[in-house]
Design a protein around this motif. Structure first.
Motif, PDB file in Angstrom:
ATOM      1  N   ASP A 154       0.762  -1.211  -0.007  1.00  0.00           N
ATOM      2  CA  ASP A 154      -0.241  -0.002  -0.111  1.00  0.00           C
ATOM      3  C   ASP A 154       0.910   1.231  -0.096  1.00  0.00           C
ATOM      4  O   ASP A 154       0.919   1.946   0.893  1.00  0.00           O
ATOM      5  N   PRO A 155       1.414   1.474  -0.951  1.00  0.00           N
ATOM      6  CA  PRO A 155       2.590   2.436  -1.133  1.00  0.00           C
ATOM      7  C   PRO A 155       2.002   3.860  -0.871  1.00  0.00           C
ATOM      8  O   PRO A 155       0.827   4.308  -1.328  1.00  0.00           O
ATOM      9  N   ARG A 156       2.613   4.583  -0.153  1.00  0.00           N
ATOM     10  CA  ARG A 156       2.363   6.093   0.322  1.00  0.00           C
ATOM     11  C   ARG A 156       3.480   7.035  -0.043  1.00  0.00           C
ATOM     12  O   ARG A 156       4.675   6.702   0.217  1.00  0.00           O
ATOM     13  N   ALA A 215      -4.942   2.598  14.706  1.00  0.00           N
ATOM     14  CA  ALA A 215      -4.329   3.249  13.405  1.00  0.00           C
ATOM     15  C   ALA A 215      -5.180   3.983  12.756  1.00  0.00           C
ATOM     16  O   ALA A 215      -4.675   4.989  12.190  1.00  0.00           O
ATOM     17  N   LEU A 216      -6.243   3.434  12.374  1.00  0.00           N
ATOM     18  CA  LEU A 216      -7.392   4.159  11.473  1.00  0.00           C
ATOM     19  C   LEU A 216      -7.780   5.639  12.143  1.00  0.00           C
ATOM     20  O   LEU A 216      -7.922   6.506  11.359  1.00  0.00           O
ATOM     21  N   GLU A 217      -8.023   5.500  13.333  1.00  0.00           N
ATOM     22  CA  GLU A 217      -8.084   6.669  14.129  1.00  0.00           C
ATOM     23  C   GLU A 217      -7.208   7.951  13.910  1.00  0.00           C
ATOM     24  O   GLU A 217      -7.496   9.020  13.675  1.00  0.00           O
ATOM     25  N   GLU A 241      -2.168  -6.222  10.678  1.00  0.00           N
ATOM     26  CA  GLU A 241      -3.310  -5.844  10.934  1.00  0.00           C
ATOM     27  C   GLU A 241      -3.590  -4.273  10.514  1.00  0.00           C
ATOM     28  O   GLU A 241      -4.780  -3.866  10.088  1.00  0.00           O
ATOM     29  N   CYS A 242      -2.680  -3.442  11.290  1.00  0.00           N
ATOM     30  CA  CYS A 242      -2.757  -1.985  11.012  1.00  0.00           C
ATOM     31  C   CYS A 242      -2.646  -1.885   9.392  1.00  0.00           C
ATOM     32  O   CYS A 242      -3.506  -0.769   9.016  1.00  0.00           O
ATOM     33  N   ALA A 243      -1.796  -2.230   8.670  1.00  0.00           N
ATOM     34  CA  ALA A 243      -1.656  -1.942   7.182  1.00  0.00           C
ATOM     35  C   ALA A 243      -3.153  -2.341   6.574  1.00  0.00           C
ATOM     36  O   ALA A 243      -3.381  -1.709   5.593  1.00  0.00           O
ATOM     37  N   ALA A 244      -3.514  -3.528   6.873  1.00  0.00           N
ATOM     38  CA  ALA A 244      -4.806  -3.905   6.037  1.00  0.00           C
ATOM     39  C   ALA A 244      -6.041  -2.985   6.504  1.00  0.00           C
ATOM     40  O   ALA A 244      -6.780  -2.569   5.642  1.00  0.00           O
ATOM     41  N   LYS A 245      -6.008  -2.398   7.711  1.00  0.00           N
ATOM     42  CA  LYS A 245      -6.974  -1.524   7.960  1.00  0.00           C
ATOM     43  C   LYS A 245      -7.032  -0.164   7.138  1.00  0.00           C
ATOM     44  O   LYS A 245      -7.906   0.419   7.034  1.00  0.00           O
ATOM     45  N   LEU A 246      -5.644   0.114   7.033  1.00  0.00           N
ATOM     46  CA  LEU A 246      -5.435   1.451   6.483  1.00  0.00           C
ATOM     47  C   LEU A 246      -5.297   1.219   4.950  1.00  0.00           C
ATOM     48  O   LEU A 246      -5.130   2.455   4.222  1.00  0.00           O
ATOM     49  N   LYS A 247      -5.246   0.210   4.237  1.00  0.00           N
ATOM     50  CA  LYS A 247      -5.482  -0.198   2.855  1.00  0.00           C
ATOM     51  C   LYS A 247      -6.288   0.903   2.145  1.00  0.00           C
ATOM     52  O   LYS A 247      -7.847   0.655   2.462  1.00  0.00           O
ATOM     53  N   LYS A 248      -6.070   1.524   1.003  1.00  0.00           N
ATOM     54  CA  LYS A 248      -6.771   2.538   0.424  1.00  0.00           C
ATOM     55  C   LYS A 248      -7.411   1.669  -0.864  1.00  0.00           C
ATOM     56  O   LYS A 248      -7.003   0.860  -1.395  1.00  0.00           O
TER      57      LYS A 248
END
Length: 343
Positions: free
Chosen positions: A47-49, A309-311, A336-343
């Motif tokens: 999920d590149p940023r 993380a999403l918060e 877990e955090c990366a999956a929740k933040l996946k765009k």
């Protein structure tokens, strides 16, 4: 996938926290050398940023403090972090504060530490970064810099400039840590006159280093969660004035309301983990109000789940970092955090 950390945690929590910390990192090194980590640890979704001229493979990074000396870069990189922040490193080696200096508060999912920038000195750290396969293969390594405890606060800028000069060539970005509560008077650098002087010195030094190396390395500032709204507004203005590239919000807190009455709750040092979550998120929100999209914010403090993380992202952060959450949840928290933040 079996969460092996949940099986190991009771044993690790039976040990002195600093000893458990060292045992865990040394065993991670062994597992990485044997090629086991990528098999045992769930890897995050790509999920590149893109920010500050850097492409982060995913938005979940390691906060400074876990690997102060860059001794475990390859192992930590194999856990799937989008970036690692190493340090805090100081110009000269120093032992830090006397032991015991780290305490667990399991009822609050929290830690208190008063490590005091214990490290082998910036030159040793830079050498380890250069020798790491993670860095050599393009991994994002930020270097977090501070002042030596023996340096008077009036001379702090010379230490920060010296450390920046030492890390400049290898650092993907450089973080200026002025917010640890464990070095005497360090947080005074967040006050207007001292911060203006420090950022002015760093700005001039970076211009010279940019000319020398032909590249302008991003400069980040890490602040405390214990700031009021006028402090945050002032810091936001100075960030813009001195062209700081990003801000990390936040470090540990000196507040103790959330852990009153708990064993170790009154120990001196910085409190991290779940109790700092709301305060750090509020600082992120306040910074976003003042900065808009002018300067990105990296949210850190109390992230123990993907929802946490999403918060931070919802409050205005572009990236997040974790540390205490790893102690309580283990390395699968990264995915877990990366999956929740996946765009």
């Amino acid at each position: 996938m079996i969460d092996s950390y949940s099986l190991l945690r009771p044993w690790l929590f039976s040990l002195d926290p600093e000893r458990a910390h060292n045992i865990t990192l040394n065993n991670l090194d062994r597992a990485e050398r044997w090629g086991l980590l990528r098999c045992l640890i769930k890897q995050p979704v790509p999920d590149p940023r893109h920010l500050c001229g850097i492409t982060f493979p995913n938005p979940v990074g390691l906060a400074a403090g876990l690997d102060k000396d860059g001794k475990h870069i390859d192992a930590l990189g194999s856990l799937g972090f989008g970036f690692l922040e190493i340090g805090t490193v100081t110009p000269k080696p120093q032992p830090g504060n006397p032991k015991p200096r780290m305490f667990r508060l399991p009822q609050a999912q929290a830690l208190i530490n008063r490590m005091g920038f214990n490290n082998d000195g910036v030159d040793a750290c830079v050498k380890r970064v250069r020798n790491s396969a993670y860095w050599q293969n393009g991994g994002i390594v930020g270097l977090n810099i501070g002042k030596n405890a023996s340096t008077p606060i009036e001379d702090a800028a010379s230490d920060y400039v010296s450390a920046m000069e030492a890390v400049y060539e290898v650092a993907s970005y450089i973080t200026v840590n002025i917010s640890s509560p464990n070095t005497h008077n360090l947080r005074a650098l967040q006050e207007e006159d001292m911060l203006r002087s420090l950022l002015g010195s760093l700005h001039l030094a970076r211009e010279a280093l940019s000319d020398k190396y032909g590249i302008r390395k991003p400069l980040f500032l890490k602040i405390a969660p214990d700031l009021n709204q006028s402090d945050i507004k002032l810091i936001a203005e100075l960030l813009l004035e001195f062209k700081i590239d990003a801000i990390i919000a936040t470090n540990t807190t000196i507040a103790r309301d959330a852990v009153k009455g708990l064993q170790f709750g009154e120990e001196l040092g910085g409190l991290s983990g779940a109790p700092v979550r709301n305060a750090s998120t509020e600082v992120v929100m306040n910074l976003k109000q003042h900065l808009g999209n002018a300067i990105p914010i990296i949210g850190v403090g109390g992230i123990l789940s993907g929802a946490d993380a999403l918060e931070k992202i919802s409050a205005g952060a572009s990236l997040v970092q974790i540390y205490s959450g790893l102690i309580y949840r283990g390395p699968n928290l990264i995915a877990e955090c990366a999956a929740k933040l996946k765009k």
